[in-house]
Enzyme design. Structure first.
Site, PDB file in Angstrom:
ATOM      1  N   HIS A  58      38.815  48.525  29.466  1.00  0.00           N
ATOM      2  CA  HIS A  58      38.365  48.206  30.560  1.00  0.00           C
ATOM      3  C   HIS A  58      39.318  46.975  31.463  1.00  0.00           C
ATOM      4  CE1 HIS A  58      34.847  47.072  33.620  1.00  0.00           C
ATOM      5  NE2 HIS A  58      35.190  45.802  33.271  1.00  0.00           N
ATOM      6  N   GLU A  59      39.397  45.807  30.858  1.00  0.00           N
ATOM      7  CA  GLU A  59      40.374  44.977  31.753  1.00  0.00           C
ATOM      8  C   GLU A  59      42.057  45.452  31.960  1.00  0.00           C
ATOM      9  OE1 GLU A  59      38.828  42.297  32.138  1.00  0.00           O
ATOM     10  OE2 GLU A  59      36.901  42.715  31.428  1.00  0.00           O
TER      11      GLU A  59
ATOM     12  N   HIS B 168      41.748  47.176  35.476  1.00  0.00           N
ATOM     13  CA  HIS B 168      41.866  46.037  36.642  1.00  0.00           C
ATOM     14  C   HIS B 168      42.881  45.807  36.550  1.00  0.00           C
ATOM     15  CE1 HIS B 168      37.687  44.857  37.011  1.00  0.00           C
ATOM     16  NE2 HIS B 168      37.050  44.647  35.569  1.00  0.00           N
TER      17      HIS B 168
ATOM     18  N   HIS C  69      45.387  46.383  40.229  1.00  0.00           N
ATOM     19  CA  HIS C  69      46.090  45.608  41.269  1.00  0.00           C
ATOM     20  C   HIS C  69      47.168  45.609  41.243  1.00  0.00           C
ATOM     21  CE1 HIS C  69      47.897  41.138  40.717  1.00  0.00           C
ATOM     22  NE2 HIS C  69      48.143  41.675  41.942  1.00  0.00           N
TER      23      HIS C  69
END
Length: 229
Positions: free
Chosen positions: A96-97, A100, A104
């Site tokens: 999940h991280e 991100h 980006h």
């Protein structure tokens, strides 16, 4: 102000329930070992590599559920448990991280929008409640000056509410990217994928509850303002 305290109490109870549910889900799926034996750090690093991202570092950070992606220094920060452990929960959070980080890298519009209003949110979150309370106190008796201060406070609070709702597509998209990669690359078994999906679902609900709670509070303040006019 009785209505405000009742609303705040309801929001607190719902938020606490979802938060506790998330913690219990994380603990449960922490017992589902990954068949591939990879740690959260290894999952994150492989997902970054598979997406052609070489300028993001995966690091360990202290605390529990402190996992986050920092776009300023391009680091995927995983809590010590997620960083080291080899289970469905760690895989879900790590992926999940990285989701991100991919957002980006691809200039995902909702992430760009959220990042753009972060400075304004930092100011509004510190001042909104103070300004609202001052405005409420000064507006007793129909003071126009107090009403204007109250309206300013509502405007500041609206910024934090907008931020909460902008955060929702960012979080859901990161989870979708994570689950699609975990399944598409055969990183998890069917059972492990179901566990990862369930854990991320409850994580997303914490953001949903926060957004709905913020909206309910904003509407409450607006109703007070309209009733005093």
């Amino acid at each position: 102000m009785t209505g405000y305290y009742i609303l705040a109490g309801v929001i607190f109870l719902v938020s606490s329930y979802v938060s506790n549910k998330l913690k219990s889900k994380f603990q449960h799926y922490s017992k589902v070992s990954l068949r591939n034996g990879m740690s959260g750090r290894e999952i994150a690093e492989k997902m970054l590599a598979d997406n052609g991202i070489s300028d993001v570092q995966v690091i360990s950070t202290a605390g529990q559920l402190t996992d986050h992606y920092n776009p300023r220094n391009k680091t995927v920060n995983l809590s010590e448990v997620v960083y080291n452990q080899r289970n469905a929960a760690a895989a879900a959070v790590a992926a999940h991280e990285v989701g991100h980080a991919i957002q980006h890298a691809k200039a995902y519009s909702w992430l760009k929008m959220r990042s753009a209003i972060v400075p304004a949110v930092g100011i509004s979150s510190k001042l909104s409640n103070i300004v609202i309370m001052i405005g409420l106190a000064l507006s007793v008796g129909g003071s126009a000056f107090g009403s204007n201060i109250f309206l300013l406070g509502i405007g500041l609070f609206a910024v934090t509410t907008a931020f909460a709702f902008i955060t929702l597509p960012v979080e859901y998209d990161a989870s979708n990217r994570a689950l699609a990669w975990l399944e598409g690359r055969n990183m998890v078994s069917q059972e492990e994928h179901a566990g990862a999906k369930d854990a991320l679902k409850w994580a997303a609900r914490t953001y949903l509850v926060a957004a709905l709670g913020s909206l309910a509070t904003l509407l409450y303040f607006i109703s007070i303002f309209l009733n005093r006019r």
